[in-house]
Scaffold this motif. Structure first.
Motif, short mmCIF file in Angstrom:
data_model
loop_
_atom_site.label_atom_id
_atom_site.label_comp_id
_atom_site.label_asym_id
_atom_site.label_seq_id
_atom_site.Cartn_x
_atom_site.Cartn_y
_atom_site.Cartn_z
N ALA A 1 11.28 -1.42 -3.42
CA ALA A 1 11.45 -0.46 -2.32
C ALA A 1 10.12 -0.26 -1.58
O ALA A 1 10.11 -0.14 -0.35
N LEU A 2 9.01 -0.24 -2.30
CA LEU A 2 7.71 -0.07 -1.65
C LEU A 2 7.35 -1.29 -0.81
O LEU A 2 6.74 -1.16 0.25
N THR A 3 7.75 -2.46 -1.26
CA THR A 3 7.52 -3.66 -0.47
C THR A 3 8.32 -3.59 0.83
O THR A 3 7.85 -4.00 1.90
N ALA A 4 9.53 -3.06 0.76
CA ALA A 4 10.34 -2.88 1.98
C ALA A 4 9.68 -1.86 2.91
O ALA A 4 9.68 -2.04 4.14
N VAL A 5 9.12 -0.78 2.36
CA VAL A 5 8.37 0.19 3.16
C VAL A 5 7.19 -0.51 3.83
O VAL A 5 6.93 -0.33 5.02
N TRP A 6 6.46 -1.30 3.05
CA TRP A 6 5.32 -2.04 3.58
C TRP A 6 5.74 -2.90 4.77
O TRP A 6 5.12 -2.86 5.82
N ARG A 7 6.81 -3.68 4.59
CA ARG A 7 7.25 -4.58 5.67
C ARG A 7 7.64 -3.77 6.92
O ARG A 7 7.29 -4.15 8.03
N SER A 8 8.36 -2.69 6.74
CA SER A 8 8.75 -1.85 7.87
C SER A 8 7.52 -1.34 8.61
O SER A 8 7.46 -1.38 9.84
N ALA A 9 6.53 -0.87 7.86
CA ALA A 9 5.30 -0.34 8.47
C ALA A 9 4.53 -1.44 9.19
O ALA A 9 4.06 -1.25 10.31
N VAL A 10 4.41 -2.59 8.56
CA VAL A 10 3.65 -3.70 9.15
C VAL A 10 4.34 -4.21 10.41
O VAL A 10 3.68 -4.47 11.43
N GLU A 11 5.64 -4.33 10.38
CA GLU A 11 6.35 -4.80 11.58
C GLU A 11 6.21 -3.81 12.73
O GLU A 11 6.25 -4.21 13.89
#
Length: 159
Positions: free
Chosen positions: A23-33
Motif C-alpha cells: 500500500a505504501l508503494t502505491a502511495v509512493w507511485r501516486s505521489a511521484v506521478e
C-alpha cells in the motif's frame, strides 16, 4: 482515496509494518506521478521496485492513516534525516505531510531532507515547514542527472 481525505488533526501516524509496504508503494507511485514530471515512466517503474524491496525496509517507516486505517502518506527516517516523505495524490494539501513532519519533529530537534531540484512543490513544502537549503548536488545518490537540494530545519533556539 476519496475526496474527503482527513485534515492534519484527523490523521493518525503509526508505525508501518512489512504488511503495509504494498500500500505504501502505491502511495509512493501516486505521489511521484503527481509531482515528479522529470521522471520517465521507465524511471518510475525502476524506482517503484526499489522503493518496495530496498528503500522501505532500510528506514524507520511510519504511516499516516485515516479512520479506516487506510494509508494516506508515509515518512521514512534514518535518525534525524527524512529519507522519504510521500503523500497520496488524493490527500495532498490536507495536512498529511505536515502531520508526518510534526511527528518527526517531536522525536528529533533538528531535521534534514534531500529534495529533487526539479520538484519545486516539495521544496516549497519544506520551506513552508521551516527548512532551508544549505547545499546542492548535481547528481542524485545513484549518480543520475537529477540534482538534489540538501535542506535542514535547525533545532529551535532555546535560551
Amino acid at each position: 482515496m476519496s475526496d474527503s481525505a482527513p485534515t492534519r488533526s484527523e490523521v493518525v501516524v503509526r508505525p508501518a509494518s512489512e504488511g503495509d509496504f504494498d500500500a505504501l508503494t502505491a502511495v509512493w507511485r501516486s505521489a511521484v506521478e503527481a509531482t515528479h514530471d522529470f521522471l520517465s515512466e521507465a524511471d518510475v517503474d525502476h524506482y517503484e521496485l526499489r522503493v518496495r524491496n530496498e528503500f522501505l525496509p532500510a528506514v524507520d517507516v511510519h504511516v499516516a492513516v485515516d479512520a479506516q486505517d487506510r494509508p494516506l502518506g508515509f515518512i521514512g527516517m534514518a535518525g534525524h534525516r527524512v529519507e522519504m516523505l510521500f503523500v497520496d495524490a488524493s490527500a495532498r494539501g490536507r495536512g498529511v505531510g505536515s502531520a508526518l513532519l510534526f511527528w518527526a519533529a517531536a522525536r528529533h530537534t533538528a531535521l534534514e531532507v534531500d529534495v529533487n531540484e526539479q520538484n519545486p512543490q516539495a521544496r516549497g513544502f519544506y520551506e513552508s515547514q521551516g527548512f532551508e537549503a544549505f547545499d546542492r548536488s548535481p547528481l542524485d545518490a545513484d549518480g543520475r542527472p537529477f540534482p538534489v537540494i540538501h535542506m535542514r530545519r535547525p533545532a529551535p533556539h532555546r535560551p
